[in-house]
Design an enzyme around this catalytic site. Structure first.
Site, PDB file in Angstrom:
ATOM      1  N   HIS A 108       3.070  -6.975   1.987  1.00  0.00           N
ATOM      2  CA  HIS A 108       2.246  -8.000   2.616  1.00  0.00           C
ATOM      3  C   HIS A 108       2.335  -9.247   1.730  1.00  0.00           C
ATOM      4  O   HIS A 108       2.196  -9.143   0.512  1.00  0.00           O
ATOM      5  CB  HIS A 108       0.775  -7.583   2.641  1.00  0.00           C
ATOM      6  CG  HIS A 108       0.482  -6.343   3.424  1.00  0.00           C
ATOM      7  ND1 HIS A 108      -0.049  -6.379   4.696  1.00  0.00           N
ATOM      8  CD2 HIS A 108       0.622  -5.036   3.112  1.00  0.00           C
ATOM      9  CE1 HIS A 108      -0.227  -5.126   5.128  1.00  0.00           C
ATOM     10  NE2 HIS A 108       0.169  -4.294   4.191  1.00  0.00           N
ATOM     11  N   ASN A 111       0.849  -1.187   0.000  1.00  0.00           N
ATOM     12  CA  ASN A 111       0.000   0.000   0.000  1.00  0.00           C
ATOM     13  C   ASN A 111       0.882   1.234   0.000  1.00  0.00           C
ATOM     14  O   ASN A 111       1.898   1.280   0.692  1.00  0.00           O
ATOM     15  CB  ASN A 111      -0.905   0.001   1.239  1.00  0.00           C
ATOM     16  CG  ASN A 111      -1.887  -1.152   1.222  1.00  0.00           C
ATOM     17  OD1 ASN A 111      -2.446  -1.481   0.182  1.00  0.00           O
ATOM     18  ND2 ASN A 111      -2.091  -1.784   2.372  1.00  0.00           N
ATOM     19  N   HIS A 150       6.587  -1.737   3.228  1.00  0.00           N
ATOM     20  CA  HIS A 150       6.417  -3.151   3.558  1.00  0.00           C
ATOM     21  C   HIS A 150       5.594  -3.831   2.489  1.00  0.00           C
ATOM     22  O   HIS A 150       4.661  -3.239   1.952  1.00  0.00           O
ATOM     23  CB  HIS A 150       5.749  -3.333   4.932  1.00  0.00           C
ATOM     24  CG  HIS A 150       4.502  -2.528   5.125  1.00  0.00           C
ATOM     25  ND1 HIS A 150       4.533  -1.184   5.405  1.00  0.00           N
ATOM     26  CD2 HIS A 150       3.192  -2.873   5.064  1.00  0.00           C
ATOM     27  CE1 HIS A 150       3.293  -0.727   5.518  1.00  0.00           C
ATOM     28  NE2 HIS A 150       2.457  -1.724   5.305  1.00  0.00           N
ATOM     29  N   GLY A 171      -4.130   3.262   1.267  1.00  0.00           N
ATOM     30  CA  GLY A 171      -4.474   2.620   2.540  1.00  0.00           C
ATOM     31  C   GLY A 171      -3.278   2.283   3.401  1.00  0.00           C
ATOM     32  O   GLY A 171      -3.361   1.417   4.279  1.00  0.00           O
TER      33      GLY A 171
END
Ligand code: AMP
Length: 121
Positions: free
Chosen positions: A109, A94, A107, A100
């Protein structure tokens, strides 16, 4: 946006707060998300101070870029979700407010361990 040294992932990198570590090398740290959204939900973060992917693309060294991508691959294999030893996964990052992003340290996910479903809500 300048980098905030007090963001939660900076604190994890400095060892000030704990994480459920999956993997670490010179370029990345990976740990389980504290609030998993799927059966497997891991995070892979670069060790360098980058706010988001745009910052990373513009300012990271080629070694850091390679290190982050290789780190994602290593972690996917460690978790048994790569296409080599599992059924695949989704890697997602993001960026900024509309993206978001909550934690202002880049990072990725990694979601896996089950069908991940619709790409966006
Ligand atoms: P994002 O919305 O892309 O910035 O994602 C931030 C992620 O960090 C969320 O999925 C959170 O659940 C996760 N998170 C926040 N604090 C921690 C923590 N201390 N350890 C592990 N994951 C965390």
């Amino acid at each position: 946006m300048s980098y905030d040294d007090n963001n939660i992932f900076a604190k994890i990198l400095r060892g000030e707060i704990p994480c459920k570590k999956i993997y670490e090398d010179d370029f990345v740290l990976s740990f389980h998300d504290i609030n998993p959204q799927k059966a497997i939900h891991a995070l892979v973060i670069p060790k360098g101070k980058y706010v988001d992917l745009d910052d990373f693309i513009q300012n990271a060294s080629p070694e850091e870029m390679t290190g982050l991508l290789k780190g994602i691959n290593i972690v996917s294999k460690k978790l048994g979700i790569s296409t080599e030893n599992g059924n695949g996964y989704r890697a997602l990052t993001n960026i900024g407010k509309d993206g978001g992003q909550e934690v202002p340290h880049l990072h990725f996910h990694l979601f896996g361990g089950e069908k991940i479903g619709k790409m966006v809500e």
